[in-house]
Structures are given as structure tokens and as C-alpha cells.
Enzyme design. Sequence first.
Site, PDB file in Angstrom:
ATOM      1  N   ASP A  79       0.825  -1.209   0.000  1.00  0.00           N
ATOM      2  CA  ASP A  79       0.000   0.000   0.000  1.00  0.00           C
ATOM      3  C   ASP A  79       0.856   1.253   0.000  1.00  0.00           C
ATOM      4  O   ASP A  79       2.051   1.224   0.308  1.00  0.00           O
ATOM      5  CB  ASP A  79      -0.945   0.009   1.200  1.00  0.00           C
ATOM      6  CG  ASP A  79      -0.208  -0.045   2.536  1.00  0.00           C
ATOM      7  OD1 ASP A  79       0.751  -0.832   2.654  1.00  0.00           O
ATOM      8  OD2 ASP A  79      -0.577   0.696   3.457  1.00  0.00           O
ATOM      9  N   GLU A 146       0.242  -1.319   5.604  1.00  0.00           N
ATOM     10  CA  GLU A 146       1.289  -0.844   6.496  1.00  0.00           C
ATOM     11  C   GLU A 146       1.028   0.581   6.946  1.00  0.00           C
ATOM     12  O   GLU A 146       1.268   0.944   8.103  1.00  0.00           O
ATOM     13  CB  GLU A 146       2.649  -0.936   5.791  1.00  0.00           C
ATOM     14  CG  GLU A 146       3.849  -0.682   6.696  1.00  0.00           C
ATOM     15  CD  GLU A 146       4.291   0.774   6.747  1.00  0.00           C
ATOM     16  OE1 GLU A 146       5.192   1.106   7.541  1.00  0.00           O
ATOM     17  OE2 GLU A 146       3.734   1.598   5.988  1.00  0.00           O
TER      18      GLU A 146
END
Length: 484
Positions: A79, A146
Amino acid sequence: MSQEVRNQEPQALWNHFADLNAVPRPSKKEERVRAFMVDFGNKLGLEVQEDAIGNVIIKKPASPGMEHRKSIIMQSHLDMVHQKNNDTDFDFLTQGIDMYVDGGIIAAHGTTLGADNGIGVAAIMAVLSSTDIAHPAIEALFTIDEETGMTGAKELDKNILSSTILLNLDTEEDDEIDIGCAGGVDITATKKYVLENIPFDYTTAVLTVKGLNGGHSGMDIIKGLGNANKMMTRLLDAMQKVGDVHIESIHGGSLRNAIPREANAIISFKKTDAIMDKFERCKAALHDEYKSLEPKLDISLTETTAAKLTMTAVDSRELVYTLLGIHNGVYRMSPDITDLVETSNNLARVTLENGELQIACLTRSSVDSSKTDLSSSISGVMKLAGMKVKLSGDYPGWQPNTDSAILEVAKSKYETLFDHSPRVVACHAGLECGLLGERYPGLDMISFGPNIRGAHSPDEHVEIKSVQKFWKYLLEILKDIPVA
């Protein structure tokens, strides 16, 4: 997307980065990028797995002659932080990142670039797809979410990996080897206010703070950059010192891990010379205080005809006092590691709409007791104002191991390649290593990466020569992984 990016060296890495950046990959909505990675591994004929939370693991056997080396985990997150300038028309949910080359850097038009952590992902992809790179057996771990909770690392399947060495490719200084990081906790406060009509003789205006640098709320917190929410609060406090100010709405900041660049509030007040003088004096003071750090700071107060229900003057004053009392920035420096921020808080987001308030902070620390101290202090201020407070997303720090075997390999390789010693450091960012070490006790871990500037802001860019340095360094480390 610029073909210039694909033409940079090493082309394998940059082509994978361009492919990755064509796929929308917001935190918590990684379905498309997960499918992209699964398809990538399958097309290479490699073993591909997904665990229950959505992490993707691709396993590749050792290259010829490297079978006797220890197997390793190469890890990066899929991400990226989504930030854009207000005047940029861009939809992160449907569009790929619009990249360009500018001299020695690669950046994006008006948005974050995704070099954090896309360069790490692309480097791992380049190793997996290679036919001529020497490497031990690899377990490539691509984690999800994350940036907004480390959900992938927290929920990683405890039985899906077998290696004892981990290379995390998620740091942003090419002369550093990271061996420790901060933990963090999210603080969220909410409250519902009773609204009233705007007094008939009051002026309604939009207070705007914009033009700030923003940046990573961990790595950049030491710089003392402007926080738009804090600046807006100071302006409101100055005005309230000489007259009632009713707050109708606030929209300040966006993500917990990004220093707020912009904030605006719709307010009503009795327009007098005294209150306008206070506003102008505070505005001038902020420009003076931040003239070297925030040269593009833009503060305005623009009258509007919008007329809606608003908070009472008493509630508005209480809210401003609360925002003033919330610590923002560095709280404590490490007494043991030079220039390392130990504990900090980012007043990341303030939203008020139709009387419903939400305040979001991210408190970081490499010492759990200090993290608890600061989060309790901030929560106490919020609770005194009658707000409901929730702590969530707590994750541990990563304790340094100076006796690490892979650290010795990395230091030796760096010195041989670049004729000087690397800086062995701990960082004030939330790397996944602490959580991964909890899931797999005994992992020998280091983290390194290329120079990435302005992460978590639309100014994000990566240095091309630094990526070349990082790639060269990574390949040398892969050649010298310890014998099993």
C-alpha cells in the site's frame, strides 16, 4: 505515464515500479494490487501463497551455486499513502500514478509518488524475475495496510515462513542501515455538540491555512515543520482573546502518518478592529516563526455568505483550548542514541461537521512506557473536554540488535562498495520489523533503501542515482548471505 521512467537504470527495477504504480493501491483497499502480485508470481512459475489477512508470499529457489546459503525473507509493503494538492484533479481509487523525470529525480504530478514502499516492492520483483542474479532461496513477503495500521504484519500467518534472516526494504536514506524503529498508537477523540443559530450581527468567514510542506509524521517530525491544525488553533485562540468566535466546521489534515499541510474552518464573529488586529498579528507571527521552514505558508480569512447552525461560543472556546493542549511534535529525544527522536505526537486530523467532532493523532515512541505516558497525557486533555477517547492500532517498536550477523554482512559490503562506513541507526518511523519479530521470534533483521524525500506528501520524490546505489548494494548483500 512517462516512458522516461522505464528507461532509467536499472531498467528491470524501474519497469516493475512503473507497472506497480499503474495499479491503484490505497491502504485497506489492496485487492487490485494483491491480484497483481499473485498474477506476477504465477506468470514466473513460482510458488505463490496468500495468507488469511491478504499478505502475498512468493517463494523462489536459490540460484545455482547458492543452495548452501541460508534462505531469506525480502519484505516490503504494497500500500501507499494517498496525498494530493487541493488543486490536483486525481482519483487514487481509479487512476495510476502520473510520474515524470525531472533531472535526477522521479516524482508525480501533484500527488504522492508511492516510492514508499514501491521502490522496495519493485526491487524484490526484479530479483524474483531475474535469471542472472545470484541469491539464496527467497521468501518474498508483500504485506498489506502498512500505512494505516500495519494490519498485514500484525496478522501475518505464523506458519507460512521458515527463514531466519529478513531484509526490509522500507527506509529512506541510502547511507543508513536501520536496526530499530519506533512503535505507535492511534488516538481518536469524538464528541457531539448542540448547535445554535449564528448571531444576526456576526460575520461569517473561512479561515484557511495552506502551503505547508507536510511530510512523514515520524521521519520528518524532528524538523519542526508547521502543522496546519496547530496554526489554525493559534489563530482562533488569538481571535477569541478579544471576542466570541463561533466555529461551524473544521477540516484539517488527512492521514495520521502525514503532517497536516492544510486546514480550514468556517467561523462567525463580530467583526471589530480589535479582533481583526489580533488575527493579523498572529498571522504575522506565524509567518515570522516559520519563514525559513515554511516559505509558502498562506493564511487567509475570507468572508462568506454561507449561514448554517454553529457551535456555541463556549463550546468553541473549549474546543480551541483542547486543541491547544494536545502536544504536537517531538516530546522526548533519546538519551542513548544521538539525534534520535524517542517519542512524538502528530495532531493529524481535526474534522467538525454538523456538530460532530473527530480528532485523530498518532503517538510514536521507541520506548513503550514513554508512548504510554504521552498518549495518556493527550487522552487526559481530551477527556477533560468531555470527549470519548479510543486508543487503537498499538504496535511495538523494534529493539536494536548490534550483534546481528546480517548487520555485519551489510556493513562490510557497504564499506567495500562505497569506501566509507554506513550509519547504523534506529529510526522514528513505524517499520513492520517489530511486529514481524513478534510473529517470528529470533528473526535477524535489517532495513535499508534509497533516498526518498517528502514521503507522505505530494512533494515525494526518489533520487535516481540513489536507487542505482541501493540496487547495487542489495545485489552484493544477496551474494554473501551466511552459509546455512
